[in-house]
Write a protein that holds these residues in place. Structure first.
Motif, PDB file in Angstrom:
ATOM      1  N   ILE A 115       0.792  -1.385   0.066  1.00 54.21           N
ATOM      2  CA  ILE A 115      -0.180   0.102  -0.214  1.00 54.21           C
ATOM      3  C   ILE A 115       1.230   1.378   0.170  1.00 54.21           C
ATOM      4  N   HIS A 116       1.638   1.174   0.719  1.00 54.24           N
ATOM      5  CA  HIS A 116       2.855   2.470   0.849  1.00 54.24           C
ATOM      6  C   HIS A 116       2.724   2.525  -0.532  1.00 54.24           C
ATOM      7  N   GLY A 117       3.900   1.221  -1.000  1.00 49.87           N
ATOM      8  CA  GLY A 117       4.582   1.532  -2.284  1.00 49.87           C
ATOM      9  C   GLY A 117       3.247   2.027  -3.525  1.00 49.87           C
ATOM     10  N   PHE A 118       2.079   1.198  -3.163  1.00 50.38           N
ATOM     11  CA  PHE A 118       1.527   1.909  -4.065  1.00 50.38           C
ATOM     12  C   PHE A 118       1.090   3.350  -4.158  1.00 50.38           C
ATOM     13  N   ALA A 119       1.562   3.671  -3.226  1.00 45.70           N
ATOM     14  CA  ALA A 119       1.192   5.200  -2.493  1.00 45.70           C
ATOM     15  C   ALA A 119       2.284   6.090  -3.446  1.00 45.70           C
ATOM     16  N   SER A 120       3.312   5.811  -2.904  1.00 43.59           N
ATOM     17  CA  SER A 120       4.378   7.121  -3.049  1.00 43.59           C
ATOM     18  C   SER A 120       5.386   6.829  -4.375  1.00 43.59           C
ATOM     19  N   ILE A 121       5.468   4.895  -4.741  1.00 41.53           N
ATOM     20  CA  ILE A 121       5.861   4.368  -5.536  1.00 41.53           C
ATOM     21  C   ILE A 121       4.616   5.236  -7.163  1.00 41.53           C
ATOM     22  N   SER A 122       4.230   4.358  -7.384  1.00 42.91           N
ATOM     23  CA  SER A 122       3.972   4.654  -8.334  1.00 42.91           C
ATOM     24  C   SER A 122       2.447   5.371  -8.482  1.00 42.91           C
ATOM     25  N   ASN A 123       2.364   6.454  -6.894  1.00 44.58           N
ATOM     26  CA  ASN A 123       1.576   7.151  -7.584  1.00 44.58           C
ATOM     27  C   ASN A 123       1.992   8.839  -7.117  1.00 44.58           C
ATOM     28  N   ARG A 124       3.015   8.583  -6.017  1.00 43.43           N
ATOM     29  CA  ARG A 124       3.875   9.510  -6.319  1.00 43.43           C
ATOM     30  C   ARG A 124       3.874  10.586  -5.254  1.00 43.43           C
ATOM     31  N   GLY A 125       2.643  10.142  -4.274  1.00 45.18           N
ATOM     32  CA  GLY A 125       2.862  10.048  -2.888  1.00 45.18           C
ATOM     33  C   GLY A 125       3.428  11.064  -2.156  1.00 45.18           C
ATOM     34  N   ASN A 126       3.051  11.470  -1.152  1.00 42.18           N
ATOM     35  CA  ASN A 126       3.755  11.746  -0.202  1.00 42.18           C
ATOM     36  C   ASN A 126       4.330  10.804   0.882  1.00 42.18           C
ATOM     37  N   GLN A 127       5.773  10.935   0.967  1.00 41.86           N
ATOM     38  CA  GLN A 127       5.825   9.295   1.741  1.00 41.86           C
ATOM     39  C   GLN A 127       5.791   9.660   3.341  1.00 41.86           C
ATOM     40  N   ILE A 128       6.085  10.421   3.435  1.00 41.36           N
ATOM     41  CA  ILE A 128       5.856  10.975   5.480  1.00 41.36           C
ATOM     42  C   ILE A 128       4.092  10.898   5.571  1.00 41.36           C
ATOM     43  N   VAL A 129       3.848  11.387   4.845  1.00 42.23           N
ATOM     44  CA  VAL A 129       1.945  10.812   4.721  1.00 42.23           C
ATOM     45  C   VAL A 129       0.896   9.891   4.689  1.00 42.23           C
ATOM     46  N   SER A 130       1.929   8.700   3.585  1.00 44.64           N
ATOM     47  CA  SER A 130       1.307   7.758   3.605  1.00 44.64           C
ATOM     48  C   SER A 130       1.688   6.483   4.666  1.00 44.64           C
ATOM     49  N   GLY A 131       2.457   6.904   4.866  1.00 41.81           N
ATOM     50  CA  GLY A 131       3.363   5.954   6.304  1.00 41.81           C
ATOM     51  C   GLY A 131       2.868   6.831   7.518  1.00 41.81           C
ATOM     52  N   VAL A 132       1.949   7.224   7.701  1.00 40.54           N
ATOM     53  CA  VAL A 132       1.726   8.234   9.038  1.00 40.54           C
ATOM     54  C   VAL A 132       0.184   7.250   8.746  1.00 40.54           C
ATOM     55  N   ALA A 133      -0.415   7.191   7.644  1.00 41.27           N
ATOM     56  CA  ALA A 133      -1.524   6.600   7.148  1.00 41.27           C
ATOM     57  C   ALA A 133      -1.483   4.715   7.781  1.00 41.27           C
ATOM     58  N   ILE A 134      -0.630   4.361   7.473  1.00 44.04           N
ATOM     59  CA  ILE A 134      -0.511   3.283   7.821  1.00 44.04           C
ATOM     60  C   ILE A 134      -0.337   3.008   9.064  1.00 44.04           C
ATOM     61  N   ASN A 135       0.372   3.665   9.535  1.00 39.14           N
ATOM     62  CA  ASN A 135       0.857   3.171  11.212  1.00 39.14           C
ATOM     63  C   ASN A 135      -1.168   3.276  11.522  1.00 39.14           C
ATOM     64  N   PHE A 136      -1.648   4.443  11.178  1.00 40.72           N
ATOM     65  CA  PHE A 136      -3.447   4.620  11.596  1.00 40.72           C
ATOM     66  C   PHE A 136      -3.913   3.623  11.465  1.00 40.72           C
ATOM     67  N   LEU A 137      -3.627   2.760  10.137  1.00 38.36           N
ATOM     68  CA  LEU A 137      -4.434   1.717   9.722  1.00 38.36           C
ATOM     69  C   LEU A 137      -4.659   0.869  10.486  1.00 38.36           C
ATOM     70  N   ALA A 138      -2.761   0.550  10.679  1.00 39.38           N
ATOM     71  CA  ALA A 138      -2.786  -0.543  11.784  1.00 39.38           C
ATOM     72  C   ALA A 138      -2.937  -0.647  12.756  1.00 39.38           C
ATOM     73  N   ALA A 139      -3.051   0.743  13.643  1.00 37.13           N
ATOM     74  CA  ALA A 139      -2.788   0.287  15.302  1.00 37.13           C
ATOM     75  C   ALA A 139      -4.924   0.806  15.373  1.00 37.13           C
ATOM     76  N   GLY A 140      -6.013   1.083  14.665  1.00 26.86           N
ATOM     77  CA  GLY A 140      -7.332   0.888  14.143  1.00 26.86           C
ATOM     78  C   GLY A 140      -7.629  -0.228  13.593  1.00 26.86           C
ATOM     79  N   LEU A 141      -7.118  -0.863  12.708  1.00 23.85           N
ATOM     80  CA  LEU A 141      -7.834  -2.359  11.960  1.00 23.85           C
ATOM     81  C   LEU A 141      -7.271  -3.835  13.540  1.00 23.85           C
ATOM     82  N   THR A 142      -6.156  -3.621  13.641  1.00 25.12           N
ATOM     83  CA  THR A 142      -5.290  -4.712  14.643  1.00 25.12           C
ATOM     84  C   THR A 142      -6.769  -4.667  15.927  1.00 25.12           C
ATOM     85  N   ALA A 143      -6.649  -3.536  16.204  1.00 25.92           N
ATOM     86  CA  ALA A 143      -8.409  -3.999  17.342  1.00 25.92           C
ATOM     87  C   ALA A 143      -9.828  -3.739  16.683  1.00 25.92           C
ATOM     88  N   LEU A 144      -9.664  -3.544  16.256  1.00 26.03           N
ATOM     89  CA  LEU A 144     -11.138  -3.566  15.493  1.00 26.03           C
ATOM     90  C   LEU A 144     -10.810  -4.726  15.452  1.00 26.03           C
TER      91      LEU A 144
END
Lengths: 322, 510
Positions: free
Chosen positions: A77-106
């Protein structure tokens, strides 16, 4: 005194292992020019995946594979956002952190109904400690006995894997074609592109390597060090690993020493908790917890040599239109 | 030189959105020749070469290499067809060794060990065959640019290139290094390689090529045998009208000193002294040109005077004030108040915010002037009016102050910066690379404006790596080498003389 030291070093090794795995994971990614602040999230996702599958299957290796799978998924997901779609790597990484924190608990709550935890793992569902040959035999030999029997022997297989990954990473990075290209793409992706190599595929492979190692790190937390998943059990280790990576100046061997240092600080903090030290008094545990970050800031400020990141780190590759 | 051509392009078209970068391009390049492609910036030369090297895809048209129709979807296929390219901005990994750079992409196996040894031998062979000497274990960033370029050529030859494309190869070289490069290219041609030389410098075309093709606004307008053409014919073909290659100006009438620098020393962030004990003055009514190969301290000198960079020591006299630069930091706003205008070397990085509309850039840096602002709010009406006036006076096209600055061409962007600085009527104007990436028509215009500044009794300090520009505009020429001013010459100094100074050969004689 010697006994205490051995015990302290023993727990240093245990506490360093997840840092080291995550740090090497970040090393692959950042050397290829993809900054990864999502190490934490990938570890957490992997820890949950490993514990869930370890619990259901009762097989530690299946748990490990699941952890790696989850981590690679997040890495992609990080790769797709930041390599394929040239998104901001920090934003994508932070999103992954939130995603993981929320999803694992849920998912943890939805599947196991224990407040986000997985139930304690069955015997085969976790990695147990391995006694190396002759560990028992030399136990009573002074010095060598505890050194070999306690410090070197008696860890689970992921600990050995983590430390074996250090020379392996060095070899891959500096002695193979893949490593040469990986380092090149982190410094000057245009040079790689014009040499007829796909920048995108190369960076994806780096990110996948990162996912694999984060998978190991996460699995270590939930099915080797402990016997189950607890919500947010990474507790910032991904960030410490990132700090260690900077501290290590993106070199595998330095990464090991940095992680051992940070692991040692952690071990010392646990050891000294609630203890009075003559002349100083009780040292608050937060002091030790803050030290890795403080040291990294001091390093970044240029007091201990200079940490120069890969030149293209954090910059998405766009073919120049001239 | 008969037989099938090395390259044949038929009806190549390439569009970027609304821009038709290449329009029905036909080109035939003979085997074993040096073929020049000349054109203004933005004429489509680089795009065409990028298509040939597989960096871009042509929308339509055919590429025929050695008689075979081919498709070049990526650089890898270009390399396997024997095409090598030396890019304008080197495609090197700075902290790799020469050897590592050369083998990148052609390692010869998943493990490096074997390939490295073979590459070393191959490099030695190439060195001898083409006289391309470089230490294979040197780290690229420690090499001078001339040698870095050699590494690029070696990279292409190592991959077995028979066709070598060089994109503006002399922009970063001293005249002596450029001569050396031309010798190498001649050796390559004599060994049977085909060389394609992309440039906007007429002199290079005349000096080295066998055949020359001219591009203008995306079209191939003519191909000539170099021996059958002249500089003025080529210039006319490039621009589409006759141009003055030489700036016309009266004798300078210098009067009082308006800017004086004494013992200026500047240390950069790495702790290296980049400007060393430099002293000079600029008088009203003259243009002082600073010549030098890029990277010899000129940029840092200019930035320090503009208040962007801090000096280690030195004094500055301007507008009746004496400023000790070691004592305090001057900032750009203060320099402007002391009546100094600054046209920075890199308009994208320092001169403009390209995502802003034109009118905002027209007053950037002067936005606190009471004319445009009451301290809290900007007076947009006044700003737009200023912008509109400047657009008319400087013939900035398209004449729309609301247009995003990025959508103007390089020449027009440069005119926006120039207009902003000149129209504030400063006593001293600092100008860095005023015509970098600017087409010939706009160059003529910009040069005229600078001469006008001079004739209005202002002092102009000009930093440029284009020797022709320095010689054409300056009334005095200072040559910088390795952070020092190594000589002063008049405007009639020969190119060879300046070239030697720029290379530090006559370092002590000044």
């Amino acid at each position: 005194m010697f006994e205490t030291l051995i015990l302290l070093l023993d727990s240093t090794v245990r506490l360093s292992t997840p840092l080291l795995l995550a740090c090497l994971a970040g090393l692959y990614s950042e050397r290829a020019g993809v900054v990864d602040i999502g190490l934490e999230g990938k570890m957490l996702g992997a820890a949950f995946g490993a514990a869930a599958v370890g619990y259901i299957s009762g097989n530690a290796f299946l748990g490990l594979l699941a952890g790696i799978g989850v981590s690679i998924g997040l890495a992609l997901i990080h790769g797709f956002a930041s390599i394929s779609n040239r998104g901001n790597q920090i934003v994508s990484g932070v999103a992954i952190n939130f995603l993981a924190a929320g999803l694992t608990a849920l998912l943890g709550q939805a599947w196991f109904r224990q407040g986000g935890r997985t139930p304690p793992l069955p015997e085969g569902g976790r990695f147990t400690n391995i006694e190396l040959p002759f560990a028992e035999a030399v136990r009573d030999v002074p010095y060598i006995g505890p050194l070999y029997g306690e410090l070197i022997s008696g860890h689970n297989i992921l600990v050995y894997a983590a430390f074996a990954a250090v020379p392996l990473t060095w070899w891959i990075l500096f002695k193979t074609r893949f490593g040469l290209r990986l380092r090149a793409v982190g410094e000057n992706p245009a040079a790689v592109d014009t040499a007829g190599i796909s920048v995108i595929w190369l960076r994806y492979r780096a990110v996948i390597m990162c996912g694999v190692l984060c998978g190991f790190a996460g699995a270590y937390l939930s099915i080797a060090q402990s016997a189950g998943f607890i919500a947010n059990m990474t507790a910032g280790k991904g960030f410490i690993a990132l700090a260690a990576l900077i501290f290590a100046k993106w070199q595998p061997r330095n990464a090991m020493f940095a992680c051992l240092l940070f692991g040692f600080l952690d071990a010392a903090a646990i050891r000294l908790q609630g203890q009075e030290i003559a002349g100083i008094g009780e040292i608050p545990v937060q002091f030790f917890q803050a030290l890795p970050y403080v040291l990294t800031v001091i390093l970044l400020a240029g007091f201990i040599g200079k940490a120069i990141p890969p030149k293209a780190a954090g910059i998405p590759y766009v073919k120049e239109r001239t | 030189m008969n037989g099938t051509p090395a390259i044949e392009l038929r009806k190549i078209n390439k569009r970027f959105g609304p821009v038709h970068a290449n329009r029905n391009i036909d080109l035939v390049v003979k085997k074993g020749s040096i073929h020049g492609i000349i054109g203004e910036n933005g004429a489509g030369k680089s795009t065409l070469m990028s298509i040939l090297y597989g960096f871009y895809h042509a929308d339509d048209g055919d590429i025929v290499i050695n008689g075979n129709k081919v498709s070049i979807p990526d650089s890898k296929s270009a390399i396997s067809l024997g095409i090598g390219m030396v890019h304008q901005h080197f495609m090197l990994v700075d902290n790799f060794s020469v050897l590592e750079n050369v083998i990148l992409g052609a390692e010869g196996g998943a493990r490096l060990a074997g390939g490295v040894d073979k590459a070393r031998q191959e490099l030695r062979r190439l060195e001898e065959e083409y006289e391309l000497r470089v230490d294979p274990d040197a780290i690229v960033q420690d090499l001078p640019v001339g040698l870095q370029q050699r590494v690029e050529i070696l990279k292409a030859l190592f991959r077995g290139a028979d066709i070598l494309i060089l994109d503006e190869p002399t922009g970063v070289l001293t005249p002596a290094e450029a001569d050396h490069l031309f010798k190498i290219l001649e050796v390559l041609r004599d060994e049977g390689k085909t060389v394609l030389l992309i440039t906007h410098k007429l002199r290079e075309i005349m000096a080295i090529t066998d055949t020359v093709s001219v591009m203008r606004r995306g079209e191939m307008v003519a191909t000539r045998e170099t021996s059958q053409t002249s500089m003025s014919e080529l210039a006319e073909l490039m621009v589409g009208r006759s141009v003055l290659l030489r700036v016309e100006k009266e004798q300078a009438q210098p009067s009082d000193t308006v800017l004086a620098i004494e013992n200026l020393t500047v240390t950069d962030s790495r702790g290296v002294q980049v400007v060393k004990d430099v002293s000079f003055e600029v008088r009203a009514g003259e243009i002082v040109g600073i010549a030098g190969v890029s990277g010899n301290g000129q940029s840092e000198l200019l930035e320090t005077l503009a208040g962007i960079r801090r000096a280690t020591s030195g004094t500055l006299r301007i507008g009746g004030q004496v400023i000790d630069l070691a004592d305090r930091i001057i900032d750009p706003a203060e320099m402007r108040q002391l009546s100094m205008g600054h046209v920075p070397e890199d308009r994208h990085r320092m001169g403009l915010v390209t995502s802003f509309p034109e009118y905002e850039n027209a007053i950037l840096g002067y936005h606190h002037d009471p004319e445009y602002s009451n301290g809290v709010f900007l007076d947009l009406a006044a700003i737009k009016k200023t912008a509109q006036t400047e657009i008319e006076r400087y013939d900035i096209r398209p004449p729309n102050p609301l247009l995003k600055t990025a959508n103007f061409s390089g020449g027009n962007q440069q005119k926006i910066v120039l207009a902003r600085e000149i129209e504030r009527d400063p006593q001293v104007l600092l100008v860095g690379q005023p015509t970098r990436g600017v087409d010939i028509g706009a160059i003529e215009f910009i040069h005229k404006r600078l001469i006008e500044m001079r004739d209005a009794a202002k002092g102009v300090l000009l930093v440029s790596v284009e020797l022709d520009e320095i010689r054409g505009l300056s009334d005095r020429i200072l040559v910088m080498f390795d952070g020092r001013i190594v000589g002063e010459r008049g405007p009639d100094a020969s190119e060879g003389e300046l070239g030697l100074l720029m290379a530090g050969v006559e370092g002590e004689a000044s």
